[in-house]
Design an enzyme around this catalytic site. Structure first.
Site, PDB file in Angstrom:
ATOM      1  N   CYS A 119       0.817  -1.220   0.000  1.00 51.49           N
ATOM      2  CA  CYS A 119       0.000   0.000   0.000  1.00 51.49           C
ATOM      3  C   CYS A 119       0.852   1.272   0.000  1.00 51.49           C
ATOM      4  CB  CYS A 119      -0.934   0.004   1.201  1.00 51.49           C
ATOM      5  SG  CYS A 119      -2.242  -1.240   1.123  1.00 51.49           S
ATOM      6  N   TYR A 148      -3.914   3.767   5.590  1.00 54.94           N
ATOM      7  CA  TYR A 148      -3.092   2.613   5.952  1.00 54.94           C
ATOM      8  C   TYR A 148      -1.734   2.684   5.244  1.00 54.94           C
ATOM      9  CZ  TYR A 148      -1.661  -2.265   6.576  1.00 54.94           C
ATOM     10  OH  TYR A 148      -0.963  -3.407   6.886  1.00 54.94           O
ATOM     11  N   ARG A 220      -4.446  -8.586  -9.179  1.00 53.40           N
ATOM     12  CA  ARG A 220      -3.607  -8.674  -7.991  1.00 53.40           C
ATOM     13  C   ARG A 220      -2.629  -9.829  -8.144  1.00 53.40           C
ATOM     14  NH1 ARG A 220      -5.817  -4.569  -7.372  1.00 53.40           N
ATOM     15  NH2 ARG A 220      -6.831  -3.669  -5.533  1.00 53.40           N
TER      16      ARG A 220
END
Length: 329
Positions: A119, A148, A220
């Site tokens: 992230c 985050y 992903r």
């Protein structure tokens, strides 16, 4: 004996890491630390300390005497959770991380392994399903994924500063979509792969419909938990002093992932896509070139093998839960 402390030992990765340490390193004593115990059974740590690491004194006491610390503790969850509680996530994780790094400095801990996240990478590099795999160096100009990601990047900077200023041995692993047995598979804290496995497993009979966030085109790469733990242990033993990816390079779209899970389950699943729901980056895949070069590490588990193990555990756990509920009626 060498004392290894695992913070976040009640969580998914932490529980597996404790198991690996006890299985592979019999000469170490493992202290697990978390605000709550593991969800699916007792901890395998030699001692388990219940501590809220947001409190500096509790954090210092929990890390006292450690020779090595794996700093995994965080307030985290899937994309549902990151959208539902951004302020809580940012506040809690900043407190946990600052307290942990400072406690390690004061306790003169020999080696610290901090688990960061994919992230931290700029959103601008992840806007297409076919976006290039993410190398470690392009994190600035900073544009991380939500609060985050901002906290993870901030703590990476903190770790680097402490490494240079206080000559601390702090290593940083950027984890990419880790999955496997013992992970949450329902609720806001569940990650996408386990959530989808849980939805398919919950479909009665051999056919049905499940809700899938997004339009299915987002991609992903998923890293199986055993491979992740192996990478973390290898990083801890290394002389590496820069962030490295711990992830998979095997790209898959969410639509194809649903299809693979359905095939493993032996079910006909119709996805009901929800483009109105949060989806995160449209394309996120790890580039493992640096990790292969510095650590000689790459995942050993294919996505299909990992999916079979993960789906099997989730389906079995759901079946056991149903049996228990029926027995109580």
């Amino acid at each position: 004996m060498t004392l290894v402390v695992v913070t976040g030992a009640g969580g998914f990765v932490g529980a597996h890491l404790v198991h690996a340490l006890k299985s592979s390193q019999p000469t170490v004593r493992v202290r697990g630390v978390d605000v709550r115990p593991p969800a699916y059974g007792p901890s395998e740590a030699d001692e388990f300390v219940h501590a809220d690491l947001r409190e500096p004194d509790r954090c210092a006491a929990a890390l006292a005497g450690a020779d090595q610390v794996f700093a995994l503790a965080a307030n985290m969850g899937g994309i549902g959770w990151t959208h539902a509680a951004p302020a809580e996530i940012l506040r809690d994780n900043l407190l946990i991380s600052v307290n942990t790094v400072e406690a390690c400095r004061r306790a003169a801990v020999g080696t610290v392994v901090y688990t960061s996240s994919a992230c931290v990478y700029p959103n601008s590099l992840q806007r297409r399903p076919d976006s290039a795999p993410l190398r470690e160096d392009p994190v600035f100009p900073a544009d991380p994924d939500m609060e985050y990601g901002w906290e993870k990047l901030t703590t990476e900077i903190l770790c680097g500063t402490f490494r240079r200023t206080y000559d601390m041995d702090i290593k940083i692993a950027r984890l990419h979509a880790v999955y496997g047995p013992l992970g949450a598979y329902s609720g806001l804290r569940a990650k996408s792969l386990s959530m989808l496995c849980g939805k398919v497993a919950a479909v009665p009979g051999r056919s049905g419909e499940i809700e899938v966030w997004g339009d299915g085109t987002q991609t992903r790469s998923y890293c199986y938990i055993d491979d992740c733990v192996t990478g973390l242990l290898r990083l801890a033993r290394s002389t590496v002093d820069q962030p490295v990816n711990i992830g998979s390079e095997e790209r898959i779209s969410i639509a194809d992932l649903v299809g693979r899970i359905a095939a493993i389950a032996g079910k006909e699943i119709v996805p009901r896509y929800r483009p109105d729901k949060p989806v995160g980056p449209l394309g996120r895949v790890s580039d493992n070139a640096l990790c292969r070069h510095l650590l000689g590490w790459q995942p050993a588990t294919s996505l299909d093998d990992g999916l079979r193990r993960t789906y099997g555990w989730i389906a079995e756990h759901l079946a056991s839960a149903r049996t228990g509920e029926e027995a109580q009626r």
